[in-house]
Design a protein around this motif. Structure first.
Motif, PDB file in Angstrom:
ATOM      1  N   UNK A   9     107.128 -30.657  48.813  1.00 30.59           N
ATOM      2  CA  UNK A   9     105.903 -31.394  49.149  1.00 30.59           C
ATOM      3  C   UNK A   9     104.879 -30.483  49.815  1.00 30.59           C
ATOM      4  N   UNK A  10     105.354 -29.594  50.703  1.00 33.80           N
ATOM      5  CA  UNK A  10     104.461 -28.662  51.390  1.00 33.80           C
ATOM      6  C   UNK A  10     103.788 -27.716  50.391  1.00 33.80           C
ATOM      7  N   UNK A  11     104.557 -27.195  49.439  1.00 37.63           N
ATOM      8  CA  UNK A  11     103.987 -26.293  48.431  1.00 37.63           C
ATOM      9  C   UNK A  11     103.084 -27.047  47.461  1.00 37.63           C
ATOM     10  N   UNK A  12     103.481 -28.245  47.089  1.00 34.30           N
ATOM     11  CA  UNK A  12     102.694 -29.047  46.141  1.00 34.30           C
ATOM     12  C   UNK A  12     101.316 -29.382  46.720  1.00 34.30           C
ATOM     13  N   UNK A  13     101.262 -29.547  48.032  1.00 34.10           N
ATOM     14  CA  UNK A  13      99.977 -29.849  48.675  1.00 34.10           C
ATOM     15  C   UNK A  13      98.969 -28.739  48.442  1.00 34.10           C
TER      16      UNK A  13
ATOM     17  N   UNK B 132     110.267 -25.495  58.646  1.00 35.18           N
ATOM     18  CA  UNK B 132     110.888 -26.773  58.281  1.00 35.18           C
ATOM     19  C   UNK B 132     110.723 -27.838  59.355  1.00 35.18           C
ATOM     20  N   UNK B 133     110.734 -27.439  60.636  1.00 32.93           N
ATOM     21  CA  UNK B 133     110.604 -28.444  61.691  1.00 32.93           C
ATOM     22  C   UNK B 133     109.315 -29.226  61.589  1.00 32.93           C
ATOM     23  N   UNK B 134     108.206 -28.524  61.336  1.00 27.84           N
ATOM     24  CA  UNK B 134     106.916 -29.201  61.211  1.00 27.84           C
ATOM     25  C   UNK B 134     106.815 -29.965  59.893  1.00 27.84           C
ATOM     26  N   UNK B 135     107.229 -29.293  58.790  1.00 25.15           N
ATOM     27  CA  UNK B 135     107.092 -29.910  57.462  1.00 25.15           C
ATOM     28  C   UNK B 135     107.955 -31.165  57.332  1.00 25.15           C
TER      29      UNK B 135
ATOM     30  N   UNK C 166     120.013 -29.488  61.207  1.00 26.80           N
ATOM     31  CA  UNK C 166     118.629 -29.787  60.839  1.00 26.80           C
ATOM     32  C   UNK C 166     117.675 -29.112  61.822  1.00 26.80           C
ATOM     33  N   UNK C 167     117.997 -29.179  63.119  1.00 28.57           N
ATOM     34  CA  UNK C 167     117.127 -28.560  64.124  1.00 28.57           C
ATOM     35  C   UNK C 167     117.048 -27.051  63.939  1.00 28.57           C
ATOM     36  N   UNK C 168     118.142 -26.434  63.493  1.00 29.51           N
ATOM     37  CA  UNK C 168     118.182 -24.975  63.360  1.00 29.51           C
ATOM     38  C   UNK C 168     117.611 -24.501  62.032  1.00 29.51           C
ATOM     39  N   UNK C 169     117.989 -25.164  60.943  1.00 30.36           N
ATOM     40  CA  UNK C 169     117.663 -24.657  59.607  1.00 30.36           C
ATOM     41  C   UNK C 169     116.717 -25.549  58.819  1.00 30.36           C
ATOM     42  N   UNK C 170     116.552 -26.800  59.227  1.00 33.43           N
ATOM     43  CA  UNK C 170     115.725 -27.729  58.473  1.00 33.43           C
ATOM     44  C   UNK C 170     116.539 -28.593  57.536  1.00 33.43           C
TER      45      UNK C 170
ATOM     46  N   UNK D 298     107.857 -36.741  56.081  1.00 30.24           N
ATOM     47  CA  UNK D 298     108.565 -38.018  56.233  1.00 30.24           C
ATOM     48  C   UNK D 298     107.598 -39.113  56.669  1.00 30.24           C
ATOM     49  N   UNK D 299     106.652 -38.767  57.553  1.00 31.28           N
ATOM     50  CA  UNK D 299     105.643 -39.746  57.969  1.00 31.28           C
ATOM     51  C   UNK D 299     104.713 -40.107  56.816  1.00 31.28           C
ATOM     52  N   UNK D 300     104.353 -39.129  56.003  1.00 34.17           N
ATOM     53  CA  UNK D 300     103.478 -39.390  54.859  1.00 34.17           C
ATOM     54  C   UNK D 300     104.164 -40.313  53.864  1.00 34.17           C
TER      55      UNK D 300
END
Length: 840
Positions: A752-756, A7-10, A632-636, A15-17
């Motif tokens: 979004x990550x899975x849809x990609x 989750x940290x990377x995604x 958010x930092x721990x679990x996303x 959000x930037x995209x």
């Protein structure tokens, strides 16, 4: 997808995209149907809290869903940025309110972005910026020109610490809602908005708000407070003036045993002119309570003036008292006191030994029954009441009003609890009121081409009071009418004015005027407004008033600003504390300081036990707060969003738990693994799974529309379980694709990550999955099979199966045959699609 979802990377990547693609920016040229989703904007205190996360997650799910269903969605964010906390920070920390506020906005904006909310940041506004409050000043001048703004001297609630006027609603138990200081009464020249001119239509308008909670409409109805009664004059027995009173219960007039006037009533002043004792009592009243609600519970105090008035029917002489529970701002500032049927009057009469007469009873038998220590305000028939004896309350009211009008000493009248809105505040960090005081011309509006009147930056907060009033240069200005030296108005507007029209500015933001009425007509009313019940009266009533006032003067063509209102529950958490032996007071600890067991808790620092307190609203003073950034930092972001939607109905409080958020994080990973099983090349049909898929899609859509997010979550869990149990097939892959789209509004980063990997484009711009109407209708039913009225088996059959076939299938059941145990079946009762009952 063999790796775990990160989750940290995604979160950061997508959000930037979204920002790069301006996914959530409104296209004003779009032909799509419009949907305006809005959560109440926050005060920039410096940190968002879990309550914010819940509120904005709900709105975000609805906004994303509306986009998926083909709507052009306005989902904006801004900041309710004026107010006392910024000035308090300036005094305590030596910082400028503007710098403190803007730094807080930057911090909170970054926090909101980390949660992935689908907000149109291009429309961001802050009420403390001149490009917002300058337009507010223009609107205020428009209302002034229409006669809806005026200035008068009036008694006000004065906070001696914050050095400002408070609205009645900002006085809690006699103290200022911010400072906690005992509130005083003062007379000041104040600016007012004529909200009372709209009392009738604000009340009638509540009937059109079918999609508002009943409790909110009732609260507003009670606050507006329409009542019908009798206004009449008591003739004096031993002085020159009459005393006018208003009563909603003219039926109880024969129970009047004294008359009470407010400390600021002309009769009270006349008595005080020759009585130092009366003057001292008036001063005592001024230092006491300031609101009607507060005086309900305060000790009742009075001063006997020695004056008498005649009862209009009996001619009896009634004493006139000055009483601390009568307010000059309510009614006429004088009351007909009926102790038997009004608790305040009862308490006062008991204290001072005044008569208490029963004039309403359940029956004539109770005419002389003594009171049981309190007044009786209920319905009944009139007793001890002359010509209205035996009448019901409604008939007695009408009879007394008719007699008063016929004899010329009173008249029936409708009155309102609602009072005009005093908007003057003696503080710096607010919208300057755009008027100039000239000795020659009087009070002069600032010309619109000189707006905005901006706040000076060089202000001193080390001295109590309003920095604008003591500023060396800012308040000095030439009169726009005659050019002579004049003074600016140094009061600023109540911050509730700022939040009474911000939803209009979100919808339309031209540079040269507050809004474009054509754009307002396209977006308003707000389709769904979400916020706390604590705003039921102040903010919501004022926003309704401003909208109607702007409509009346022709600036917009909308009467009600919010078509649907939803008031979400709070997020709660248990408390942890130890009792301080020295003072006997609890010392609280934050959840992060605690090691929690199944039945107990210890402090990490020393390993010693702590008490586990009640589950209550998260509060800084009780330290039972959870930092969203840490979660958010721990679990996303998706795990915390999912938790906000799970379990509790959204209108109820949501208890926070570590186990709960951990469970949500596990489900994120479970879905990730499930999405990895998508196989576009799979073949084969699984009709029950197809049916489950489309029924879930349809039901989740209905749940989101109804804001029943916990139900939607439960259905998604069920579909995920059904997919897990199904074998490989095209139907299974279709169900995986569908559930991915279903969770997209709720877990957008995961989706979004899975849809990609399995879809095309961005899921933020994808459509809601379609359904086959035929699959929404069950074509199989479960039939209960009973023997002698007791359930023995069930049958799954095609809907509409014939009676004969149902009977044959029931008799073929091994369980049924064992229950019959060879007995002859004498009768078979068949209820199609529901039941077979065998009678032996």
């Amino acid at each position: 997808m063999n790796e775990r979802f990160d989750p940290g990377r995604a979160d950061t990547h997508w959000q930037r995209v979204w920002d790069a693609h301006a996914c959530f920016r409104v296209d004003e040229a779009s032909p799509k149907p419009r949907s305006y989703v809005l959560e109440m904007f926050p005060y920039p205190s410096g940190r968002i809290h879990i309550g914010h996360v819940r509120n904005y997650t709900m709105g975000d799910v609805l906004a994303r869903y509306k986009r998926m269903t083909g709507h052009e969605v306005l989902h904006p964010m801004g900041w309710d940025a004026f107010g006392m906390p910024a000035e308090n920070a300036a005094m305590e920390k030596g910082v400028h309110p503007g710098g403190w506020t803007r730094e807080n906005i930057a911090n909170m904006k970054a926090q909101l972005k980390r949660l992935g909310f689908a907000l149109d940041w291009s429309r961001e506004l802050a009420t403390c910026e001149p490009d917002y409050y300058g337009h507010e000043q223009a609107l205020f001048l428009d209302l002034y020109a229409a006669g809806l703004v005026y200035r008068k001297e009036s008694a006000v609630n004065w906070d001696p610490v914050d050095q400002t006027v408070l609205a009645n609603e900002q006085v809690i138990d006699g103290r200022g809602w911010r400072s906690g200081a005992l509130v005083e009464k003062r007379k000041l020249s104040q600016w007012f908005l004529k909200i009372t001119d709209f009392a009738e239509e604000l009340l009638d308008g509540l009937g059109t708000l079918e999609n508002w909670p009943d409790k909110v409409r009732l609260m507003q109805e009670n606050w507006i407070g329409k009542s019908q009664g009798l206004q009449f004059r008591f003739q004096s027995a031993n002085f020159d003036e009459t005393i006018e009173v208003y009563t909603t219960r003219p039926d109880t007039i024969f129970g009047a045993s004294f008359v009470a006037v407010a400390a600021d009533h002309p009769v009270a002043h006349a008595v005080a002119a020759t009585s130092s004792e009366a003057q001292a009592f008036i001063e005592l009243c001024r230092a006491g309570g300031t609101t009607a609600a507060e005086l309900e519970t305060a000790e009742k105090l009075g001063f006997d003036t020695g004056l008498k008035v005649f009862h209009p029917f009996t001619g009896a002489e009634l004493p006139v008292w000055i009483a601390n529970f009568v307010l000059m701002d309510y009614g006429t500032g004088a009351i007909m006191a009926v102790p038997g049927h009004d608790q305040r009057d009862f308490d006062f009469a008991t204290k001072y030994g005044l008569p208490i007469v029963r004039v309403v009873a359940t029956s004539a038998v109770d005419v002389d029954r003594p009171f049981a220590g309190e007044a009786e305000a209920g319905d009944g028939i009139l007793v001890n009441s002359g010509f209205i004896d035996g009448m019901g309350v409604a008939d007695a009211k009408a009879a007394v009003i008719a007699r008063a009008q016929g004899e010329g000493w009173g008249e029936g009248r409708t009155v309102w609890r609602l009072r005009d809105w005093g908007v003057s505040r003696q503080r710096y960090w607010g919208t300057p009121i755009p008027f100039i005081h000239c000795d020659a011309c009087g009070v002069v509006p600032v010309p619109k081409d000189q707006l905005p009147v901006t706040l000076p930056e060089d202000v001193d907060f080390q001295t109590p009071g309003n920095p604008l009033a003591r500023h060396a240069t800012w308040k000095h200005v030439a009169c726009p009418s005659c050019g002579k030296p004049a003074l600016r108005e140094t009061d600023t507007l109540d911050t509730f004015v700022d939040s009474s029209w911000y939803f209009l500015r979100f919808a339309s933001q031209p540079a040269d005027r507050p809004f474009d009425p054509e754009q307002i007509a396209r977006w308003l009313p707000v389709e769904q407004y979400i916020g706390g019940i604590e705003h039921a009266i102040l903010h919501l009533l004022y926003a309704r008033f401003w909208t109607r006032a702007l409509k009346r003067i022709g600036l917009i063509d909308v009467a009600e600003p919010f078509a649907s209102l939803f008031t979400q529950g709070m997020v709660t958490h248990e408390t942890y504390f130890r009792i301080d032996d020295a003072h006997g007071q609890p010392v609280y600890f934050s959840p992060g300081e605690i090691e929690r067991g199944a039945e107990s808790a210890v402090l990490k620092a020393d390993g010693a036990p702590v008490e586990i307190g009640r589950v209550i609203k998260m509060s800084k003073s009780k330290k039972n707060v959870v930092d969203p950034d840490e979660i958010v930092a721990t679990y996303g972001a998706d795990a915390i969003r999912w938790f906000m939607l799970s379990d509790s109905p959204p209108e109820r409080d949501l208890p926070w738990s570590e186990a709960g958020i951990e469970g949500c994080a596990r489900f994120v990973q479970r879905l990730w693994r499930l999405f990895g099983q998508y196989d576009a090349a799979a073949t084969g049909e699984d009709k029950p799974l197809d049916r489950k898929r489309d029924q879930t899609v349809a039901a989740v859509a209905e749940d989101i529309e109804a804001l029943s997010f916990n139900k939607a979550v439960a259905r998604i869990y069920e579909l995920a379980s059904a997919i897990d149990k199904a074998g490989p097939s095209a139907s299974r892959s279709a169900a995986i694709r569908a559930i991915l789209l279903l969770v997209a509004p709720m877990m957008p980063h995961l989706a979004e990550e899975a849809w990609a990997r399995i879809g095309e484009g961005l899921i933020a711009e994808a459509a809601w999955p379609p359904v086959d109407p035929a699959l929404l209708v069950d074509d199989e039913v479960t039939i209960a099979v009973q023997v002698k009225g007791k359930l023995r088996d069930t049958l799954t059959v095609a809907k509409g199966t014939a009676r004969e076939e149902l009977e044959a299938l029931a008799l073929a059941s091994d369980k049924v045959q064992r229950a019959l145990d060879g007995a002859e079946v004498r009768k078979v009762i068949v209820v199609p699609d529901r039941l077979v009952n065998l009678v032996a």
